[in-house]
Design an enzyme around this catalytic site. Sequence first.
Site, mmCIF file in Angstrom:
data_model
loop_
_atom_site.group_PDB
_atom_site.id
_atom_site.type_symbol
_atom_site.label_atom_id
_atom_site.label_comp_id
_atom_site.label_asym_id
_atom_site.label_seq_id
_atom_site.Cartn_x
_atom_site.Cartn_y
_atom_site.Cartn_z
ATOM 1 N N ASN A 39 4.979 -3.187 -15.638
ATOM 2 C CA ASN A 39 6.167 -3.970 -15.300
ATOM 3 C C ASN A 39 6.124 -5.373 -15.914
ATOM 4 O OD1 ASN A 39 8.541 -4.630 -14.022
ATOM 5 N ND2 ASN A 39 7.676 -4.729 -11.944
ATOM 6 N N HIS A 124 9.898 0.687 2.077
ATOM 7 C CA HIS A 124 10.021 -0.757 2.295
ATOM 8 C C HIS A 124 11.226 -1.132 3.143
ATOM 9 C CE1 HIS A 124 7.959 -1.497 -1.871
ATOM 10 N NE2 HIS A 124 7.247 -0.729 -1.073
ATOM 11 N N ARG A 149 6.841 -0.494 5.496
ATOM 12 C CA ARG A 149 6.347 -1.830 5.151
ATOM 13 C C ARG A 149 7.449 -2.828 5.458
ATOM 14 N NH1 ARG A 149 5.516 -4.316 -0.903
ATOM 15 N NH2 ARG A 149 7.652 -4.942 -0.501
ATOM 16 N N TYR A 161 9.205 -13.177 0.246
ATOM 17 C CA TYR A 161 7.987 -13.126 -0.552
ATOM 18 C C TYR A 161 7.665 -11.724 -1.045
ATOM 19 C CZ TYR A 161 6.520 -12.196 4.206
ATOM 20 O OH TYR A 161 6.448 -11.718 5.480
ATOM 21 N N ASP A 209 2.705 -6.630 3.200
ATOM 22 C CA ASP A 209 2.134 -7.009 1.900
ATOM 23 C C ASP A 209 2.158 -8.529 1.783
ATOM 24 O OD1 ASP A 209 1.362 -7.244 -0.723
ATOM 25 O OD2 ASP A 209 2.833 -5.828 -1.507
ATOM 26 N N HIS A 211 0.944 -10.057 -0.894
ATOM 27 C CA HIS A 211 1.178 -10.318 -2.313
ATOM 28 C C HIS A 211 0.287 -11.403 -2.890
ATOM 29 C CE1 HIS A 211 4.061 -8.982 -5.394
ATOM 30 N NE2 HIS A 211 4.256 -8.030 -4.515
ATOM 31 N N GLU A 235 -1.815 -5.812 3.230
ATOM 32 C CA GLU A 235 -2.082 -5.571 1.803
ATOM 33 C C GLU A 235 -2.242 -6.854 1.005
ATOM 34 O OE1 GLU A 235 1.095 -3.307 0.055
ATOM 35 O OE2 GLU A 235 0.538 -3.924 -1.968
ATOM 36 N N GLU A 261 -3.480 -2.790 -6.171
ATOM 37 C CA GLU A 261 -2.432 -2.285 -7.062
ATOM 38 C C GLU A 261 -2.543 -2.859 -8.476
ATOM 39 O OE1 GLU A 261 1.025 -3.619 -4.773
ATOM 40 O OE2 GLU A 261 1.445 -5.082 -6.328
ATOM 41 N N ARG A 282 -5.753 0.748 -3.425
ATOM 42 C CA ARG A 282 -4.360 0.886 -3.866
ATOM 43 C C ARG A 282 -4.195 1.244 -5.339
ATOM 44 N NH1 ARG A 282 0.239 0.689 -2.120
ATOM 45 N NH2 ARG A 282 1.043 -1.220 -3.071
ATOM 46 N N HIS A 311 -0.413 2.649 -5.077
ATOM 47 C CA HIS A 311 0.784 1.888 -5.416
ATOM 48 C C HIS A 311 1.880 2.869 -5.852
ATOM 49 C CE1 HIS A 311 2.458 -1.493 -8.253
ATOM 50 N NE2 HIS A 311 3.087 -1.486 -7.094
ATOM 51 N N ASP A 315 8.802 0.471 -9.933
ATOM 52 C CA ASP A 315 8.489 0.185 -11.343
ATOM 53 C C ASP A 315 7.411 1.123 -11.891
ATOM 54 O OD1 ASP A 315 7.285 -2.004 -9.413
ATOM 55 O OD2 ASP A 315 5.822 -1.797 -11.024
ATOM 56 N N GLU A 338 2.619 5.070 -1.180
ATOM 57 C CA GLU A 338 3.803 4.219 -1.171
ATOM 58 C C GLU A 338 4.953 4.956 -1.855
ATOM 59 O OE1 GLU A 338 3.387 0.619 -3.444
ATOM 60 O OE2 GLU A 338 5.109 -0.323 -2.467
ATOM 61 N N TRP A 401 2.413 -14.796 -7.295
ATOM 62 C CA TRP A 401 3.645 -14.144 -6.851
ATOM 63 C C TRP A 401 3.307 -12.881 -6.082
ATOM 64 C CZ3 TRP A 401 6.202 -9.406 -7.948
ATOM 65 C CH2 TRP A 401 7.428 -9.295 -7.252
HETATM 66 C C1 GCO Z 1 4.051 -3.076 -3.843
HETATM 67 C C2 GCO Z 1 4.017 -4.116 -4.900
HETATM 68 C C3 GCO Z 1 5.313 -4.356 -5.581
HETATM 69 C C4 GCO Z 1 4.982 -5.118 -6.871
HETATM 70 C C5 GCO Z 1 5.543 -4.543 -8.101
HETATM 71 C C6 GCO Z 1 4.997 -5.253 -9.317
HETATM 72 O O1 GCO Z 1 3.258 -3.201 -2.937
HETATM 73 O O2 GCO Z 1 4.844 -2.162 -3.974
HETATM 74 O O3 GCO Z 1 3.400 -5.282 -4.472
HETATM 75 O O4 GCO Z 1 6.151 -5.009 -4.686
HETATM 76 O O5 GCO Z 1 5.414 -6.427 -6.785
HETATM 77 O O6 GCO Z 1 5.262 -3.177 -8.115
HETATM 78 O O7 GCO Z 1 5.184 -4.546 -10.490
HETATM 79 MG MG MG Z 2 1.882 -4.736 -3.132
#
Ligand code: GCO
Ligand code: MG
Length: 401
Positions: A39, A124, A149, A161, A209, A211, A235, A261, A282, A311, A315, A338, A401
Site C-alpha cells: 500500500n 472494523h 475492531r 486514528y 488497533d 497503530h 494491536e 502487520e 499479525r 492482517h 489494501d 482480519e 501513523w
Molecule cells: C489494520 C491496519 C490497516 C493499515 C493498512 C495499511 O489493522 O487493518 O492497521 O488499518 O493501516 O492496512 O496499509
Molecule cells: Mg493494524
Amino acid sequence: MADRIVAARVIVTSPGRNFVTLKIETADGLSGIGDATLNGRELAVAAYLQEHLVPLLIGRDPARIEDTWQYLYRGAYWRRGPVTMTAISAVDTALWDIKAKAAGMPLYQLLGGASREHMLCYTHADGTTIEHALDVVDRHVSAGYHAIRVQAGVPGLQRIYGVHAPGAVDMDALPAEGDWDTAKYLRFAPKLFEAARLRVGEDMHLLHDTHHRLLPNEAAQLGKSLEPFNLFWLEDVTPAENQEALRHVRRHTTTPLAIGEVFNTIWDCQALITEQLIDYIRTAVVHAGGITHLRRIADLAALYGIRTGCHGAADLSPVTMAAALHFGRAIPNFGIQEYSVHPNEASEVFRWDWRLEGGYLFSGESPGLGITIDEAAAARFPYRRAYLDVNRLTDGTLWNW
Ligand code: GCO
Ligand code: MG
C-alpha cells in the site's frame, strides 16, 4: 520431464484501490497468481518483480517452491525489507497456487488438510464519535459478526486514528495529515471500550488497533486501563522495531497483544515470539514471504502458544485473502482473520470462491487458491498514485501513523 515457467506478468490495476498481482504460467498450461500489493509503494514492488525477479523465473521448475524462495532471498545478497519480501511473497503464492492445481487439490489440502472448517474473523467499526462507532458496531452485530475492531475519533483531534478519512483512499493527492495527542487518547480509550462492552454484552469479541502510536510505558498504561473490558486483543501498541520494548508492556498488563502487520520476516518477531511477549502474530502472506515463510513464522509461534491473526485490511488483495484462508484452515495455531470488504469493482477483476457466512470465513474447494484475475477487466482500472496518511503531534512533530 519437469514443467517449466514460460511466462510471468505483473498486473497493476486499481478497481477502487491499487492492487499488484503476479501471474506465472507454465509449459504444461498451468497458471498461478500471487498478491504483490504494498500500500502506497505499489510500483516499487511491480518494478522489483518486473526488472529483477521475472527474468530469474523463466525456465525454472515451478514445483521447486522452497528452492525458488531461497534463491530469491539468499540469492539477492540484500535480504529482507518490505519491497523485496512482498515480491518474494507474490512468487511464492503463485507457485503454491500452481502446485495445488497440478495436484488437483485446494491449497489447504496440500498444507496438511483442514484443522477446522471455518475461520473466526473480525471486521472494523470506525466512528467519528463513540456513538457513531457503536452504530457501526450494531450493524456488524446484526450482520452476524462475532468479533469487531472498534476505533473512534478522540475528542479534540480531527482524525480517527489509524483510519483513512471518510471517502476511503485519497487518489492522486499528497498524503493527508492527521493530528495526534497521546494524553487525550489514553484518557479516551477506556471510555470507548466501557461504552462498547456495555453495548455488545459479554460474548462479543472486541479488538482495538493503536497503530504504533505509543511509547512502551504509555502502551503499558493503556493495556492496564483496558483490562476491565476484556479485549480479544490490543494491536500494534508500539512500532516494535525495538522488540525488547514489549517486555515492559507485557510485564504490566494481561490485555492480549497482537503485533506484526508491517513485519516482513521471522527475524522481525523472533524475540516477540520466543520471549512470549505477544499473543497473536499479525504477519500476512503478502508481506512476510508468502506461504513458505509465513508457515515458518506460524510454526515458531505455535511452540510458544501464540496464534495467528493475519492482517487482512482492504489494501491486501482478494488473492491474499484466498491464500490466508487456505493457510488458516490448515495450521494448528490459527487465531482469527482480519476481514475488510473490498471495493465492489474488485469483484469485476478478481473471481474467488472463498466466502463469509454467519460471521465466519470459509475457504473454497476449487484446486489451487480458488481465485483468478481477469486481465481485460484489470486493464479497465488503471493505476493511480495513492499515499497512506501521515500523522503529526499537535506541536508539529512527525509521528507514527
Ligand atoms: C489494520 C491496519 C490497516 C493499515 C493498512 C495499511 O489493522 O487493518 O492497521 O488499518 O493501516 O492496512 O496499509
Ligand atoms: Mg493494524
